[in-house]
Design a protein around this motif. Structure first.
Motif, mmCIF file in Angstrom:
data_model
loop_
_atom_site.group_PDB
_atom_site.id
_atom_site.type_symbol
_atom_site.label_atom_id
_atom_site.label_comp_id
_atom_site.label_asym_id
_atom_site.label_seq_id
_atom_site.Cartn_x
_atom_site.Cartn_y
_atom_site.Cartn_z
ATOM 1 N N LYS A 1 -12.307 -11.330 -13.989
ATOM 2 C CA LYS A 1 -13.102 -12.199 -14.857
ATOM 3 C C LYS A 1 -12.873 -11.841 -16.323
ATOM 4 O O LYS A 1 -12.661 -12.725 -17.155
ATOM 5 C CB LYS A 1 -14.589 -12.070 -14.508
ATOM 6 C CG LYS A 1 -15.481 -12.948 -15.342
ATOM 7 C CD LYS A 1 -16.937 -12.792 -14.938
ATOM 8 C CE LYS A 1 -17.815 -13.620 -15.854
ATOM 9 N NZ LYS A 1 -19.233 -13.380 -15.638
ATOM 10 N N SER A 2 -12.889 -10.556 -16.640
ATOM 11 C CA SER A 2 -12.688 -10.121 -18.033
ATOM 12 C C SER A 2 -11.307 -10.490 -18.542
ATOM 13 O O SER A 2 -11.157 -10.961 -19.673
ATOM 14 C CB SER A 2 -12.889 -8.606 -18.143
ATOM 15 O OG SER A 2 -14.226 -8.275 -17.863
ATOM 16 N N ILE A 3 -10.299 -10.261 -17.726
ATOM 17 C CA ILE A 3 -8.932 -10.617 -18.134
ATOM 18 C C ILE A 3 -8.818 -12.120 -18.335
ATOM 19 O O ILE A 3 -8.246 -12.589 -19.319
ATOM 20 C CB ILE A 3 -7.901 -10.119 -17.097
ATOM 21 C CG1 ILE A 3 -7.865 -8.583 -17.085
ATOM 22 C CG2 ILE A 3 -6.514 -10.675 -17.401
ATOM 23 C CD1 ILE A 3 -7.088 -7.986 -15.924
ATOM 24 N N GLY A 4 -9.362 -12.879 -17.409
ATOM 25 C CA GLY A 4 -9.320 -14.342 -17.522
ATOM 26 C C GLY A 4 -10.017 -14.845 -18.765
ATOM 27 O O GLY A 4 -9.510 -15.740 -19.465
ATOM 28 N N GLU A 5 -11.169 -14.273 -19.073
ATOM 29 C CA GLU A 5 -11.889 -14.674 -20.283
ATOM 30 C C GLU A 5 -11.103 -14.299 -21.530
ATOM 31 O O GLU A 5 -11.073 -15.048 -22.505
ATOM 32 C CB GLU A 5 -13.283 -14.048 -20.294
ATOM 33 C CG GLU A 5 -14.225 -14.662 -19.283
ATOM 34 C CD GLU A 5 -15.551 -13.912 -19.167
ATOM 35 O OE1 GLU A 5 -15.704 -12.820 -19.775
ATOM 36 O OE2 GLU A 5 -16.421 -14.418 -18.438
ATOM 37 N N GLY A 6 -10.456 -13.127 -21.488
ATOM 38 C CA GLY A 6 -9.619 -12.728 -22.631
ATOM 39 C C GLY A 6 -8.456 -13.682 -22.835
ATOM 40 O O GLY A 6 -8.121 -14.040 -23.965
ATOM 41 N N LEU A 7 -7.825 -14.078 -21.750
ATOM 42 C CA LEU A 7 -6.713 -15.036 -21.853
ATOM 43 C C LEU A 7 -7.195 -16.378 -22.405
ATOM 44 O O LEU A 7 -6.493 -17.024 -23.206
ATOM 45 C CB LEU A 7 -6.056 -15.230 -20.476
ATOM 46 C CG LEU A 7 -5.252 -14.039 -19.961
ATOM 47 C CD1 LEU A 7 -4.809 -14.289 -18.524
ATOM 48 C CD2 LEU A 7 -4.058 -13.791 -20.865
ATOM 49 N N THR A 8 -8.370 -16.807 -21.958
ATOM 50 C CA THR A 8 -8.936 -18.069 -22.452
ATOM 51 C C THR A 8 -9.173 -17.989 -23.948
ATOM 52 O O THR A 8 -8.842 -18.916 -24.703
ATOM 53 C CB THR A 8 -10.239 -18.390 -21.712
ATOM 54 O OG1 THR A 8 -9.967 -18.529 -20.327
ATOM 55 C CG2 THR A 8 -10.871 -19.676 -22.217
ATOM 56 N N THR A 9 -9.726 -16.878 -24.401
ATOM 57 C CA THR A 9 -9.996 -16.692 -25.837
ATOM 58 C C THR A 9 -8.680 -16.682 -26.624
ATOM 59 O O THR A 9 -8.588 -17.321 -27.692
ATOM 60 C CB THR A 9 -10.769 -15.372 -26.079
ATOM 61 O OG1 THR A 9 -12.008 -15.434 -25.361
ATOM 62 C CG2 THR A 9 -11.035 -15.141 -27.539
ATOM 63 N N MET A 10 -7.677 -15.983 -26.096
ATOM 64 C CA MET A 10 -6.382 -15.940 -26.791
ATOM 65 C C MET A 10 -5.756 -17.331 -26.842
ATOM 66 O O MET A 10 -5.146 -17.699 -27.858
ATOM 67 C CB MET A 10 -5.439 -14.984 -26.073
ATOM 68 C CG MET A 10 -5.753 -13.533 -26.328
ATOM 69 S SD MET A 10 -4.751 -12.343 -25.407
ATOM 70 C CE MET A 10 -3.131 -13.024 -25.471
#
Length: 100
Positions: free
Chosen positions: A87-96
């Motif tokens: 979830k954290s990685i996915g949210e980071g990718l979304t933000t990037m």
């Protein structure tokens, strides 16, 4: 594309698959321990009441049950950690992606 390891997000899928493999090993151990509990219970039920065999089977069942509970807790902790990581990685990718 995911089959060749090229394309967006494929490394995230690879991480998720690796995590799934680890969780699968723990799940397989839970299945084995469950079978061991069944065997110990069957041995206890098949033993003569008050016999040494019944006592040994009851002790074996208790040991395996404790191991099952510990493995179950470990499995739950891993599942939570893996879920949070993905979830954290996915949210980071979304933000990037939004900023990129």
């Amino acid at each position: 594309d995911e089959a060749t390891g090229k394309g967006g997000g494929s490394w995230l899928v690879a991480i998720a698959k690796a995590m799934g493999g680890i969780a699968g090993k723990h799940a397989a151990k839970l299945v084995k321990l469950s079978g061991d509990m069944d065997k110990a219970l069957a041995a206890k039920d098949g033993a003569e009441k008050g016999s040494k065999a019944e006592e040994t089977a009851a002790s074996d069942f208790s040991k395996v049950q404790c191991e099952f509970q510990a493995e179950s807790q470990m499995f739950g902790m891993l599942q939570n950690a893996f879920s949070n990581a993905i979830k954290s990685i996915g949210e980071g990718l979304t933000t990037m992606a939004r900023k990129g």
